[in-house]
Enzyme design. Sequence first.
Site, PDB file in Angstrom:
ATOM      1  N   CYS A 226     -12.784   0.103  -1.825  1.00 26.11           N
ATOM      2  CA  CYS A 226     -13.213  -1.299  -1.791  1.00 26.11           C
ATOM      3  C   CYS A 226     -14.550  -1.453  -1.900  1.00 26.11           C
ATOM      4  O   CYS A 226     -15.464  -1.135  -2.675  1.00 26.11           O
ATOM      5  CB  CYS A 226     -12.535  -2.053  -0.851  1.00 26.11           C
TER       6      CYS A 226
ATOM      7  N   HIS B 152      -6.938  -1.044  -1.981  1.00 28.51           N
ATOM      8  CA  HIS B 152      -6.758  -0.192  -0.903  1.00 28.51           C
ATOM      9  C   HIS B 152      -5.565   0.414  -0.667  1.00 28.51           C
ATOM     10  O   HIS B 152      -4.518   0.289  -0.158  1.00 28.51           O
ATOM     11  CB  HIS B 152      -6.771  -1.360   0.352  1.00 28.51           C
TER      12      HIS B 152
ATOM     13  N   GLU C 272      -5.083   2.846   1.340  1.00 34.02           N
ATOM     14  CA  GLU C 272      -4.662   3.220   2.851  1.00 34.02           C
ATOM     15  C   GLU C 272      -3.909   1.971   3.575  1.00 34.02           C
ATOM     16  O   GLU C 272      -3.416   2.248   4.661  1.00 34.02           O
ATOM     17  CB  GLU C 272      -6.197   3.490   3.521  1.00 34.02           C
TER      18      GLU C 272
END
Length: 244
Positions: free
Chosen positions: A99, A189, A191
């Site tokens: 990001c 993202h 994660e």
Amino acid sequence: MEKKRFAVLMCAEDSEYVKKVYGGYSGVFVKMLEEEGETWDVYKVARGEFPEDDELFLYDGFVITGSCSDAHGNDTWVQDLLDLLNKLHSMNKKLLGICFGHQILGRALGGKVTRSPTGWDIGIRTITLSPSWSFSLTSLDLPPRLSIIECHRDEIRELPAKAEVIAWSEKTGIEMFKYGDHIMGIQGHPEYSKDILLHLIDRLIQGDCIIDAVGIQARERAALWEPDKEAWKRMCVNFLKGRL
């Protein structure tokens, strides 16, 4: 055998919720990327905490996180981060940007980052991998399209000539890029969990960053799809550890 060592460059402040449930955003990254026998350190660069120059050679790779700050801004720590990334690039260190991290890497390499002309992208989006890149990922058994959680209003608009766009979406032209064999940026993202996304939507509404209608639409989109978390994990781990 010498232990591999990696560092997370934290570009955001933790929310109390993420600290309580996940051990902070750095813990989310380490959980996704860590393998047995590795050492992971965290530098809170948004607070001005950076590794010393004589420590850089100790690391096999670095992960640059998301942030509420602008990658096109000129905060002191952002300028210091740009300097650090250029040093690491010259050392040919593995760099994985997520990001804001994706955007600041693009800027460090000479690209251009701006507000997206189409506004915020919040929710779950399907991105398309470049055929040239997906061919190199065949050993990971990944499909040509992957779903990922998105939460951004800035994007890379231009990359330097030596960088290669390796994924895009209907909304964002540069969802992923790579530079040589040592730098990769991901706009989304990998994660994040849905739980973190929903919590973040609430924070954005409470902070008047987005209006309620945008938040409602993002929640509705998030309910329709699941992010391909395991596929993203395989890709990120194998890139960072030099297996791609």
